[in-house]
Scaffold this active site. Structure first.
Site, PDB file in Angstrom:
ATOM      1  NE  ARG A  46      -0.019 -19.110   3.815  1.00 31.30           N
ATOM      2  CZ  ARG A  46       0.309 -20.294   3.735  1.00 31.30           C
ATOM      3  NH1 ARG A  46       1.482 -20.947   3.193  1.00 31.30           N
ATOM      4  NH2 ARG A  46      -0.472 -21.311   4.327  1.00 31.30           N
ATOM      5  CE1 TYR A  98       7.121   5.629   5.068  1.00 33.07           C
ATOM      6  CE2 TYR A  98       7.811   3.311   5.674  1.00 33.07           C
ATOM      7  CZ  TYR A  98       6.847   4.399   5.651  1.00 33.07           C
ATOM      8  OH  TYR A  98       5.454   4.047   5.894  1.00 33.07           O
ATOM      9  CG  ASP A 170      12.772   1.673  -0.433  1.00 35.62           C
ATOM     10  OD1 ASP A 170      12.064   2.281  -1.346  1.00 35.62           O
ATOM     11  OD2 ASP A 170      12.063   2.084   0.992  1.00 35.62           O
ATOM     12  CE  LYS A 195       3.982   4.980   0.538  1.00 30.72           C
ATOM     13  NZ  LYS A 195       5.303   4.717   1.053  1.00 30.72           N
TER      14      LYS A 195
HETATM   15  C1  LIG Z   1       5.886   4.056   2.007  1.00 30.60           C
HETATM   16  C2  LIG Z   1       7.168   3.750   2.129  1.00 30.60           C
HETATM   17  C3  LIG Z   1       7.323   2.252   2.488  1.00 30.60           C
HETATM   18  C4  LIG Z   1       6.460   1.390   3.319  1.00 30.60           C
HETATM   19  O1  LIG Z   1       5.563   0.922   2.355  1.00 30.60           O
HETATM   20  P1  LIG Z   1       4.102   0.479   2.860  1.00 30.60           P
HETATM   21  O2  LIG Z   1       3.324   0.342   1.494  1.00 30.60           O
HETATM   22  O3  LIG Z   1       3.626   1.801   3.269  1.00 30.60           O
HETATM   23  O4  LIG Z   1       4.218  -0.616   3.731  1.00 30.60           O
HETATM   24  C5  LIG Z   1       8.945   2.080   2.551  1.00 30.60           C
HETATM   25  N1  LIG Z   1       9.923   2.841   1.749  1.00 30.60           N
HETATM   26  C6  LIG Z   1       9.394   4.212   1.483  1.00 30.60           C
HETATM   27  C7  LIG Z   1      10.605   5.119   0.727  1.00 30.60           C
HETATM   28  C8  LIG Z   1       8.371   4.429   1.694  1.00 30.60           C
HETATM   29  O5  LIG Z   1       7.847   5.632   1.148  1.00 30.60           O
END
Ligand SMILES: *Cc1c(COP(=O)(O)O)cnc(C)c1O
Length: 379
Positions: A46, A98, A170, A195
Site C-alpha cells: 500500500r 473536468y 492539473d 490519458k
Molecule cells: C480524466 C481526468 C481527471 C480524472 O482522472 P481519472 O484517471 O479518470 O480518475 C482529472 N482531470 C482531468 C483534466 C481529466 O481529464
C-alpha cells in the site's frame, strides 16, 4: 537528460536479481524482513512497491521534479491533495473544469466545511483580488476542459506565492511533453495518467509530482493512510506507455493541427476551440508555456438540436464515441451528457459547454482517414 531519453529510461534500472531490462511486475503485497524493521526499503505494497516506484521516479523526472506518487486514478490523486485542507479553508479554482473535479469539490469536500470559488482563472488579477486569509489552495487546469482556455501558469504562481497559498496544476490535457508547471512555479502537478501519459486507454491511474520534500511527506502520509494506490500490473503498463509519450504527442499535435484547420472552415461548424489558432484569446500564453498545442479540440455545431448533435456524434466510423481522451485512438465525447454530466446545465452553459458542443481527442491514426471520417459524419 532530455525528454525522450527520460521517457524511456528515467527511474528504470536493470533488475538487480536477474538483469531483466524491463522493470518486472512485482506482484507482491509484502516483503521479507531479516529481523523486525530490517528490510530492503519495502514493507507493504500500500505504501511502496518497486514497479510503482520506477513509474513514480519516471513521472517526477518528466516533470523536472524530485518526488512522484502514483495513484489508482486521477481522482484518488486529487482526493489526496484535498486532504491537506481543514474545515474553514477556501479554494480558488477554474470555472471550466473536468466534471469529476467539480464533483469531488462540491459533492464531497464541501461537506467537510471547505469552500470552493469557481472563477475565471485566465485573469490572474481577478484571482489575486479574491484571495483572503482563508484561501489555502489554488487549483487550475490548462488547457481547460472542454473549452480549451489557457491559464497563465507562471502568472497564477506569482499570485499564489505572494499570498503563500498552495498551487496545484492539473496537467492532464497538456501532458509533461507539452508543458511543465513545476518549472513555472506550481507546487504540485496532478495528472490523470489514464490519458496521454499511459496513452493506450487500458489503465486508470493518477499521479502527483512535487519538488518539495515537505509536501511530498504530507502527501505520502495521506496516500498510505487512505490507500488510493495502484497495482503493479497497471504501473507496468503505464511505464510501457510512457516510453512512446514523446512520439505519440508529436503525432497528436500534428493530427490535431490538421483536424482543427479542417473543422474551422467547415460550414456546419460555428466554433472551434483549439489554442493553436492565432486568434484564440489565450494563444500568446499557450505559445509562451507550451511546446505545441495538443490534440484536444472542441467544436460547437451550427444551429443543431440535442437530438441532431446525438445523431452526428453516433455517426463516426473511426472516431469512437466514448469518455476519456489521450489514447492512440481518436475519440469523440459529448460533454453535456457524458464527462460533464455532473455539472448543472446552467453552470456549464455559462462557460460555453452547450448541448451542441462536441469534444474531440485526436488520435494518431492516418490523418487522411480521420479527415474522411469527419467529412462523412458532418454531411
Ligand atoms: C480524466 C481526468 C481527471 C480524472 O482522472 P481519472 O484517471 O479518470 O480518475 C482529472 N482531470 C482531468 C483534466 C481529466 O481529464
Amino acid at each position: 537528460m532530455k525528454f525522450a531519453t527520460k521517457a524511456i529510461h528515467a527511474g528504470q534500472h536493470p533488475d538487480p536479481t536477474t538483469g531483466a531490462v524491463m522493470t518486472p511486475i512485482y506482484q507482491t503485497s509484502t516483503y521479507w524482513q531479516k529481523s523486525p524493521g530490517e528490510h530492503q526499503g519495502y514493507e507493504y505494497s500500500r505504501g511502496t512497491n518497486p514497479t510503482r516506484k520506477a513509474l513514480e521516479d519516471c513521472l517526477a523526472s518528466l516533470e523536472n521534479a524530485q518526488f512522484g506518487l502514483a495513484f489508482s486514478s486521477g481522482m484518488a490523486a486529487t482526493d489526496t491533495v484535498l486532504r491537506l485542507l481543514r474545515p474553514g479553508d477556501e479554494v480558488i479554482t477554474g470555472n471550466d473544469l473536468y466534471g469529476g473535479s467539480y464533483r469531488i469539490f462540491t459533492k464531497v469536500f464541501e461537506h467537510y466545511g471547505i469552500t470552493f470559488h469557481f472563477v475565471d482563472v485566465t485573469k490572474p488579477e481577478h484571482v489575486a483580488s479574491l484571495i483572503s486569509k482563508k484561501t489555502k489552495l489554488i487549483w487550475v487546469e490548462t488547457p481547460t476542459n472542454p473549452t480549451m482556455q489557457i491559464v497563465d501558469i507562471a502568472a497564477i504562481a506569482a499570485v499564489a506565492k505572494a499570498a503563500d497559498v498552495l498551487y496545484v496544476v492539473d496537467n492532464t490535457f497538456a501532458s509533461p511533453y507539452l508543458q511543465n508547471p513545476i518549472d513555472l512555479g506550481a507546487d504540485i502537478v496532478m495528472h490523470s495518467v489514464t490519458k496521454y501519459i499511459a496513452g493506450h486507454s487500458d489503465v486508470v491511474m493518477g499521479a502527483l509530482v512535487t519538488n518539495s520534500e515537505e509536501l511530498y511527506k504530507q502527501l505520502f502520509f495521506y496516500y498510505n493512510a487512505c490507500g488510493g494506490t495502484p497495482g503493479p500490473q497497471d504501473s507496468f503498463l503505464a511505464l510501457r506507455g510512457i516510453k512512446t509519450l514523446h512520439l505519440r504527442m508529436k503525432a497528436h499535435c500534428e493530427n490535431g493541427r490538421q483536424v482543427a484547420t479542417f473543422l474551422r472552415q467547415h460550414p456546419k461548424i460555428e466554433k472551434v476551440y483549439w489554442p493553436g489558432f492565432e486568434d484564440h484569446p489565450n494563444h500568446d500564453v499557450a505559445k509562451k508555456q507550451m511546446r505545441d498545442f495538443g490534440g484536444m479540440i472542441s467544436i460547437v455545431l451550427k444551429n443543431t438540436s440535442l437530438q441532431d448533435t446525438f445523431k452526428i456524434a453516433s455517426s463516426f466510423k473511426i472516431f469512437s464515441l466514448a469518455e476519456s481522451l489521450g489514447g492512440v485512438e481518436s475519440l469523440i465525447n459529448h460533454p453535456a451528457t457524458m464527462t460533464h454530466g455532473s455539472i448543472p446545465k446552467e453552470v456549464r452553459e455559462k462557460v460555453g459547454v452547450v448541448d451542441n458542443l462536441i469534444r474531440i481527442s485526436v488520435g494518431v491514426e492516418d490523418i487522411d482517414d480521420l479527415l474522411a471520417d469527419l467529412k462523412q459524419a458532418l454531411v
